[in-house]
Design an enzyme around this catalytic site. Structure first.
Site, PDB file in Angstrom:
ATOM      1  N   TYR A 157      35.258  59.717  40.127  1.00 16.12           N
ATOM      2  CA  TYR A 157      36.272  58.676  40.287  1.00 16.12           C
ATOM      3  C   TYR A 157      36.862  58.786  41.686  1.00 16.12           C
ATOM      4  O   TYR A 157      36.882  59.866  42.279  1.00 16.12           O
ATOM      5  CB  TYR A 157      37.366  58.832  39.219  1.00 16.12           C
ATOM      6  CG  TYR A 157      36.906  58.354  37.868  1.00 16.12           C
ATOM      7  CD1 TYR A 157      37.244  57.089  37.401  1.00 16.12           C
ATOM      8  CD2 TYR A 157      36.085  59.143  37.076  1.00 16.12           C
ATOM      9  CE1 TYR A 157      36.802  56.630  36.170  1.00 16.12           C
ATOM     10  CE2 TYR A 157      35.629  58.693  35.848  1.00 16.12           C
ATOM     11  CZ  TYR A 157      35.988  57.435  35.401  1.00 16.12           C
ATOM     12  OH  TYR A 157      35.527  56.988  34.188  1.00 16.12           O
ATOM     13  N   TYR A 193      28.551  61.085  33.810  1.00 14.66           N
ATOM     14  CA  TYR A 193      29.151  62.027  34.759  1.00 14.66           C
ATOM     15  C   TYR A 193      29.724  63.237  34.034  1.00 14.66           C
ATOM     16  O   TYR A 193      30.074  63.146  32.859  1.00 14.66           O
ATOM     17  CB  TYR A 193      30.239  61.337  35.590  1.00 14.66           C
ATOM     18  CG  TYR A 193      31.455  60.882  34.802  1.00 14.66           C
ATOM     19  CD1 TYR A 193      32.504  61.762  34.531  1.00 14.66           C
ATOM     20  CD2 TYR A 193      31.564  59.579  34.338  1.00 14.66           C
ATOM     21  CE1 TYR A 193      33.616  61.346  33.818  1.00 14.66           C
ATOM     22  CE2 TYR A 193      32.668  59.158  33.623  1.00 14.66           C
ATOM     23  CZ  TYR A 193      33.704  60.047  33.374  1.00 14.66           C
ATOM     24  OH  TYR A 193      34.792  59.636  32.660  1.00 14.66           O
ATOM     25  N   ARG A 214      29.813  62.946  30.113  1.00 18.41           N
ATOM     26  CA  ARG A 214      30.246  61.726  29.444  1.00 18.41           C
ATOM     27  C   ARG A 214      29.198  60.646  29.696  1.00 18.41           C
ATOM     28  O   ARG A 214      28.690  60.511  30.822  1.00 18.41           O
ATOM     29  CB  ARG A 214      31.584  61.226  30.003  1.00 18.41           C
ATOM     30  CG  ARG A 214      32.748  62.193  29.799  1.00 18.41           C
ATOM     31  CD  ARG A 214      34.008  61.407  29.528  1.00 18.41           C
ATOM     32  NE  ARG A 214      33.850  60.639  28.303  1.00 18.41           N
ATOM     33  CZ  ARG A 214      34.504  59.520  28.012  1.00 18.41           C
ATOM     34  NH1 ARG A 214      35.345  59.023  28.883  1.00 18.41           N
ATOM     35  NH2 ARG A 214      34.302  58.872  26.870  1.00 18.41           N
ATOM     36  N   HIS A 217      30.183  54.531  31.444  1.00 25.80           N
ATOM     37  CA  HIS A 217      31.113  53.578  30.828  1.00 25.80           C
ATOM     38  C   HIS A 217      32.032  52.972  31.881  1.00 25.80           C
ATOM     39  O   HIS A 217      32.187  53.505  32.982  1.00 25.80           O
ATOM     40  CB  HIS A 217      31.970  54.265  29.762  1.00 25.80           C
ATOM     41  CG  HIS A 217      32.763  55.422  30.301  1.00 25.80           C
ATOM     42  ND1 HIS A 217      32.262  56.702  30.342  1.00 25.80           N
ATOM     43  CD2 HIS A 217      33.991  55.493  30.859  1.00 25.80           C
ATOM     44  CE1 HIS A 217      33.157  57.504  30.887  1.00 25.80           C
ATOM     45  NE2 HIS A 217      34.217  56.809  31.216  1.00 25.80           N
ATOM     46  N   HIS A 219      36.099  51.746  31.975  1.00 30.92           N
ATOM     47  CA  HIS A 219      37.376  51.758  31.252  1.00 30.92           C
ATOM     48  C   HIS A 219      38.053  50.391  31.344  1.00 30.92           C
ATOM     49  O   HIS A 219      38.020  49.751  32.398  1.00 30.92           O
ATOM     50  CB  HIS A 219      38.352  52.762  31.884  1.00 30.92           C
ATOM     51  CG  HIS A 219      37.966  54.191  31.745  1.00 30.92           C
ATOM     52  ND1 HIS A 219      38.550  55.033  30.838  1.00 30.92           N
ATOM     53  CD2 HIS A 219      37.065  54.930  32.422  1.00 30.92           C
ATOM     54  CE1 HIS A 219      38.037  56.243  30.968  1.00 30.92           C
ATOM     55  NE2 HIS A 219      37.122  56.213  31.926  1.00 30.92           N
TER      56      HIS A 219
HETATM   57 FE   LIG Z   1      35.703  57.685  32.413  1.00 32.83          FE
END
Ligand SMILES: [Fe+2]
Length: 303
Positions: A157, A193, A214, A217, A219
Protein backbone atom coordinates in the site's frame (compact mmCIF):
# COMPACT_ATOMS: atom_id res chain seq x y z
CA UNK A 1 -6.06 -10.11 54.60
CA UNK A 2 -7.62 -12.38 51.99
CA UNK A 3 -5.55 -15.34 50.84
CA UNK A 4 -6.76 -15.94 47.29
CA UNK A 5 -6.38 -19.22 45.51
CA UNK A 6 -6.58 -19.47 41.74
CA UNK A 7 -10.36 -19.45 41.63
CA UNK A 8 -11.26 -17.08 44.50
CA UNK A 9 -9.01 -14.50 42.88
CA UNK A 10 -11.27 -14.29 39.81
CA UNK A 11 -14.35 -13.58 41.92
CA UNK A 12 -12.47 -10.88 43.84
CA UNK A 13 -11.37 -9.10 40.66
CA UNK A 14 -14.92 -9.23 39.29
CA UNK A 15 -16.24 -7.76 42.57
CA UNK A 16 -13.75 -4.91 42.16
CA UNK A 17 -15.84 -3.64 39.22
CA UNK A 18 -19.06 -3.39 41.28
CA UNK A 19 -19.10 0.41 41.37
CA UNK A 20 -18.53 0.88 37.62
CA UNK A 21 -21.21 3.42 36.58
CA UNK A 22 -21.58 2.28 32.98
CA UNK A 23 -23.24 -1.19 32.94
CA UNK A 24 -21.79 -2.07 29.55
CA UNK A 25 -18.26 -1.24 30.68
CA UNK A 26 -18.84 -3.27 33.86
CA UNK A 27 -20.04 -6.26 31.83
CA UNK A 28 -17.13 -6.07 29.38
CA UNK A 29 -14.55 -5.84 32.17
CA UNK A 30 -16.08 -8.78 34.05
CA UNK A 31 -16.16 -10.99 30.97
CA UNK A 32 -12.63 -9.99 29.94
CA UNK A 33 -11.27 -10.96 33.35
CA UNK A 34 -13.18 -14.26 33.31
CA UNK A 35 -11.75 -15.16 29.90
CA UNK A 36 -8.20 -14.08 30.75
CA UNK A 37 -8.22 -15.96 34.06
CA UNK A 38 -9.69 -19.06 32.40
CA UNK A 39 -6.85 -18.94 29.86
CA UNK A 40 -4.21 -18.79 32.60
CA UNK A 41 -5.83 -21.66 34.52
CA UNK A 42 -6.34 -23.89 31.46
CA UNK A 43 -2.78 -23.43 30.25
CA UNK A 44 -0.98 -23.33 33.62
CA UNK A 45 0.80 -20.33 32.13
CA UNK A 46 4.46 -20.11 33.18
CA UNK A 47 6.25 -16.91 34.21
CA UNK A 48 8.36 -17.12 31.05
CA UNK A 49 5.27 -17.43 28.86
CA UNK A 50 3.55 -14.55 30.66
CA UNK A 51 6.71 -12.46 30.21
CA UNK A 52 6.86 -13.34 26.52
CA UNK A 53 3.25 -12.22 26.10
CA UNK A 54 3.96 -8.89 27.83
CA UNK A 55 7.02 -8.42 25.63
CA UNK A 56 5.01 -9.27 22.49
CA UNK A 57 2.25 -6.78 23.31
CA UNK A 58 4.81 -4.12 24.24
CA UNK A 59 6.57 -4.52 20.90
CA UNK A 60 3.21 -4.54 19.09
CA UNK A 61 2.44 -1.12 20.58
CA UNK A 62 5.92 0.18 19.87
CA UNK A 63 5.57 -0.82 16.21
CA UNK A 64 2.53 1.42 15.78
CA UNK A 65 3.02 4.83 14.17
CA UNK A 66 1.03 7.34 12.14
CA UNK A 67 1.34 4.99 9.15
CA UNK A 68 1.46 1.56 10.82
CA UNK A 69 -1.22 -0.18 12.91
CA UNK A 70 0.22 -3.37 14.31
CA UNK A 71 -2.67 -3.96 16.76
CA UNK A 72 -5.24 -4.08 13.94
CA UNK A 73 -2.95 -6.52 12.18
CA UNK A 74 -2.84 -8.65 15.33
CA UNK A 75 -6.62 -8.55 15.62
CA UNK A 76 -6.92 -9.48 11.93
CA UNK A 77 -4.60 -12.51 11.95
CA UNK A 78 -6.21 -13.90 15.12
CA UNK A 79 -9.65 -13.71 13.50
CA UNK A 80 -10.91 -11.20 16.08
CA UNK A 81 -11.63 -8.53 13.48
CA UNK A 82 -13.77 -10.89 11.41
CA UNK A 83 -15.51 -12.17 14.56
CA UNK A 84 -16.45 -8.62 15.59
CA UNK A 85 -17.69 -8.10 12.06
CA UNK A 86 -19.68 -11.35 12.17
CA UNK A 87 -21.49 -10.68 15.47
CA UNK A 88 -22.42 -7.21 14.25
CA UNK A 89 -23.71 -8.38 10.86
CA UNK A 90 -25.57 -11.59 11.62
CA UNK A 91 -28.51 -10.76 9.36
CA UNK A 92 -27.65 -9.09 6.05
CA UNK A 93 -31.18 -9.22 4.48
CA UNK A 94 -29.59 -9.43 1.02
CA UNK A 95 -27.18 -6.56 1.60
CA UNK A 96 -23.60 -6.86 0.40
CA UNK A 97 -21.43 -8.89 2.77
CA UNK A 98 -18.93 -7.13 4.99
CA UNK A 99 -15.33 -7.87 5.82
CA UNK A 100 -12.36 -6.40 7.68
CA UNK A 101 -11.36 -2.75 7.42
CA UNK A 102 -7.70 -3.74 7.58
CA UNK A 103 -4.77 -1.63 8.76
CA UNK A 104 -4.34 0.52 5.64
CA UNK A 105 -7.41 2.75 5.69
CA UNK A 106 -6.30 6.35 6.12
CA UNK A 107 -9.64 8.13 6.11
CA UNK A 108 -11.50 10.54 3.93
CA UNK A 109 -10.19 11.98 0.69
CA UNK A 110 -11.32 14.87 -1.42
CA UNK A 111 -13.77 13.56 -4.04
CA UNK A 112 -12.11 12.36 -7.25
CA UNK A 113 -13.64 12.72 -10.72
CA UNK A 114 -15.21 9.58 -12.17
CA UNK A 115 -12.92 7.88 -14.65
CA UNK A 116 -9.73 9.17 -13.01
CA UNK A 117 -6.70 6.89 -12.95
CA UNK A 118 -5.89 6.55 -9.25
CA UNK A 119 -2.67 4.63 -10.00
CA UNK A 120 -1.55 6.77 -12.92
CA UNK A 121 2.17 6.61 -12.23
CA UNK A 122 2.39 3.00 -11.12
CA UNK A 123 3.48 0.02 -13.20
CA UNK A 124 0.99 -2.80 -13.59
CA UNK A 125 -1.77 -4.18 -15.75
CA UNK A 126 -4.53 -1.61 -16.20
CA UNK A 127 -8.00 -2.16 -14.74
CA UNK A 128 -11.32 -0.35 -15.12
CA UNK A 129 -13.61 -0.57 -12.09
CA UNK A 130 -17.36 0.01 -12.34
CA UNK A 131 -19.58 0.05 -9.29
CA UNK A 132 -23.15 0.88 -8.41
CA UNK A 133 -24.65 1.59 -5.00
CA UNK A 134 -28.31 0.71 -4.40
CA UNK A 135 -30.71 -0.07 -1.60
CA UNK A 136 -31.95 -3.62 -1.04
CA UNK A 137 -34.62 -3.22 -3.75
CA UNK A 138 -32.13 -1.99 -6.36
CA UNK A 139 -33.02 1.69 -6.12
CA UNK A 140 -29.89 3.72 -6.92
CA UNK A 141 -28.39 5.80 -4.14
CA UNK A 142 -26.98 9.08 -5.47
CA UNK A 143 -24.43 11.37 -3.87
CA UNK A 144 -22.95 8.61 -1.72
CA UNK A 145 -19.24 8.71 -0.85
CA UNK A 146 -17.34 5.57 -1.80
CA UNK A 147 -13.77 5.23 -0.52
CA UNK A 148 -11.51 2.78 -2.38
CA UNK A 149 -7.97 1.63 -1.66
CA UNK A 150 -5.79 -1.26 -2.76
CA UNK A 151 -2.24 -2.55 -2.94
CA UNK A 152 0.00 -1.92 -5.90
CA UNK A 153 1.63 -4.32 -8.34
CA UNK A 154 4.38 -5.12 -5.80
CA UNK A 155 1.90 -5.93 -3.04
CA UNK A 156 2.40 -2.77 -1.00
CA UNK A 157 0.00 0.00 0.00
CA UNK A 158 1.12 3.57 -0.58
CA UNK A 159 1.24 4.17 3.17
CA UNK A 160 3.88 1.44 3.54
CA UNK A 161 6.34 3.32 1.34
CA UNK A 162 8.69 6.12 2.41
CA UNK A 163 7.39 8.26 -0.47
CA UNK A 164 3.94 8.44 1.17
CA UNK A 165 5.02 11.25 3.49
CA UNK A 166 6.36 13.43 0.67
CA UNK A 167 4.45 12.44 -2.46
CA UNK A 168 1.03 11.69 -1.04
CA UNK A 169 -1.36 8.87 -1.70
CA UNK A 170 -1.88 6.59 -4.67
CA UNK A 171 -4.23 3.72 -5.39
CA UNK A 172 -6.76 5.23 -3.02
CA UNK A 173 -9.53 7.78 -3.59
CA UNK A 174 -13.08 8.83 -2.78
CA UNK A 175 -15.82 8.89 -5.42
CA UNK A 176 -19.34 10.28 -5.11
CA UNK A 177 -22.03 8.21 -6.80
CA UNK A 178 -23.90 9.84 -9.68
CA UNK A 179 -27.69 10.11 -10.11
CA UNK A 180 -27.83 6.42 -11.06
CA UNK A 181 -25.76 5.35 -8.05
CA UNK A 182 -22.74 4.65 -10.25
CA UNK A 183 -19.03 5.37 -9.96
CA UNK A 184 -16.08 4.27 -12.09
CA UNK A 185 -12.34 4.72 -12.19
CA UNK A 186 -9.11 3.44 -13.67
CA UNK A 187 -6.36 1.78 -11.69
CA UNK A 188 -3.98 -1.17 -11.82
CA UNK A 189 -4.78 -4.80 -11.16
CA UNK A 190 -3.84 -5.44 -7.51
CA UNK A 191 -1.98 -8.63 -6.66
CA UNK A 192 -2.04 -10.91 -3.64
CA UNK A 193 0.28 -9.56 -0.97
CA UNK A 194 1.84 -10.48 2.36
CA UNK A 195 0.84 -8.60 5.49
CA UNK A 196 3.89 -6.84 6.97
CA UNK A 197 6.22 -9.45 8.45
CA UNK A 198 8.83 -7.06 9.84
CA UNK A 199 7.04 -6.69 13.19
CA UNK A 200 5.91 -8.87 16.07
CA UNK A 201 2.72 -10.01 14.28
CA UNK A 202 4.76 -11.19 11.29
CA UNK A 203 7.17 -12.98 13.63
CA UNK A 204 4.24 -14.80 15.21
CA UNK A 205 2.76 -15.80 11.83
CA UNK A 206 6.05 -17.27 10.68
CA UNK A 207 6.70 -18.95 14.05
CA UNK A 208 3.44 -20.91 13.81
CA UNK A 209 4.19 -21.81 10.17
CA UNK A 210 1.34 -19.81 8.65
CA UNK A 211 1.81 -17.98 5.37
CA UNK A 212 1.30 -14.20 5.52
CA UNK A 213 -0.62 -13.80 2.25
CA UNK A 214 -3.89 -12.08 1.43
CA UNK A 215 -5.67 -12.79 -1.89
CA UNK A 216 -5.83 -9.84 -4.31
CA UNK A 217 -8.63 -7.42 -3.55
CA UNK A 218 -9.86 -3.83 -3.66
CA UNK A 219 -11.20 -2.26 -0.46
CA UNK A 220 -14.47 -0.32 -0.48
CA UNK A 221 -16.10 1.75 2.25
CA UNK A 222 -19.58 3.01 1.31
CA UNK A 223 -21.18 5.43 3.74
CA UNK A 224 -24.73 6.43 2.77
CA UNK A 225 -26.92 8.44 5.18
CA UNK A 226 -29.73 6.26 6.58
CA UNK A 227 -27.84 3.03 5.84
CA UNK A 228 -25.31 0.95 7.75
CA UNK A 229 -21.78 1.85 6.63
CA UNK A 230 -20.56 -0.89 4.32
CA UNK A 231 -16.94 -1.95 4.83
CA UNK A 232 -15.95 -4.61 2.38
CA UNK A 233 -13.53 -5.89 -0.26
CA UNK A 234 -14.03 -7.21 -3.77
CA UNK A 235 -11.72 -10.19 -4.27
CA UNK A 236 -10.43 -11.32 -7.65
CA UNK A 237 -11.69 -14.73 -8.74
CA UNK A 238 -8.99 -17.35 -9.24
CA UNK A 239 -6.50 -16.02 -6.70
CA UNK A 240 -4.64 -18.93 -5.10
CA UNK A 241 -5.00 -17.50 -1.58
CA UNK A 242 -8.81 -17.18 -1.56
CA UNK A 243 -9.08 -20.31 0.62
CA UNK A 244 -6.35 -19.34 3.08
CA UNK A 245 -6.53 -15.57 3.57
CA UNK A 246 -4.26 -14.80 6.54
CA UNK A 247 -6.96 -12.54 8.04
CA UNK A 248 -9.92 -14.89 7.27
CA UNK A 249 -11.68 -12.12 5.33
CA UNK A 250 -12.99 -13.88 2.21
CA UNK A 251 -16.72 -14.44 1.62
CA UNK A 252 -18.08 -16.06 -1.55
CA UNK A 253 -20.40 -13.12 -2.24
CA UNK A 254 -17.37 -10.84 -2.47
CA UNK A 255 -15.45 -12.74 -5.16
CA UNK A 256 -15.75 -11.13 -8.58
CA UNK A 257 -14.73 -12.34 -12.00
CA UNK A 258 -12.30 -9.79 -13.37
CA UNK A 259 -12.37 -10.09 -17.14
CA UNK A 260 -9.33 -9.60 -19.33
CA UNK A 261 -10.31 -7.36 -22.26
CA UNK A 262 -8.73 -6.29 -25.50
CA UNK A 263 -11.30 -3.67 -26.61
CA UNK A 264 -9.58 -0.51 -27.82
CA UNK A 265 -11.76 1.65 -25.57
CA UNK A 266 -12.80 1.37 -21.95
CA UNK A 267 -16.48 1.53 -20.87
CA UNK A 268 -16.40 5.32 -20.64
CA UNK A 269 -15.40 5.53 -24.33
CA UNK A 270 -11.82 6.59 -23.72
CA UNK A 271 -8.86 4.75 -25.27
CA UNK A 272 -7.42 1.69 -23.57
CA UNK A 273 -3.91 0.30 -23.67
CA UNK A 274 -4.63 -3.37 -24.30
CA UNK A 275 -4.92 -5.68 -22.58
CA UNK A 276 -6.88 -4.35 -19.67
CA UNK A 277 -9.15 -5.79 -17.01
CA UNK A 278 -12.72 -5.04 -16.05
CA UNK A 279 -14.03 -5.31 -12.48
CA UNK A 280 -17.76 -4.80 -11.98
CA UNK A 281 -19.54 -4.95 -8.64
CA UNK A 282 -22.84 -3.67 -7.26
CA UNK A 283 -23.15 -2.74 -3.59
CA UNK A 284 -26.49 -3.26 -1.82
CA UNK A 285 -26.90 -1.14 1.29
CA UNK A 286 -28.84 -2.16 4.39
CA UNK A 287 -31.03 0.49 6.02
CA UNK A 288 -29.88 1.41 9.48
CA UNK A 289 -27.53 3.53 11.49
CA UNK A 290 -23.88 3.40 12.21
CA UNK A 291 -20.74 5.39 12.09
CA UNK A 292 -18.02 4.75 9.56
CA UNK A 293 -14.75 3.91 11.29
CA UNK A 294 -12.28 6.63 12.05
CA UNK A 295 -8.97 6.23 10.28
CA UNK A 296 -6.29 4.52 12.30
CA UNK A 297 -3.64 6.41 10.38
CA UNK A 298 -3.40 10.03 9.26
CA UNK A 299 -4.22 10.85 5.63
CA UNK A 300 -1.57 12.80 3.78
CA UNK A 301 -2.12 16.52 3.14
CA UNK A 302 -3.16 16.18 -0.48
CA UNK A 303 -5.23 13.05 0.10
FE1 LIG B 1 -5.97 -4.98 1.69
Amino acid sequence: MPQFDDTELTAAVIRSFEETPDPRVKFLMEELVKSLHDFVRKTDLTFDEWGAAIDFLTRTGQKCSSTRQEFILLSDVLGVSMLVDAVNHRDRDGATETTVLGPFYVGEHKPTAHGADISADLPGERMFVQGRVTDLKGKPLAGVPVDVWHADDDGFYDSQKPSYETQGSSSRARFITDADGRFFFRTILPCSYPIPTDGPVGEMILQVRRHPMRPAHVHFLVDAPGYEPLITHVFIEGDKYLDSDVVFGVKNDLIARVEKRTDPVMPDGKPAAAPWHLMRYDFRMKPGKGTAPKPMMAATEDA
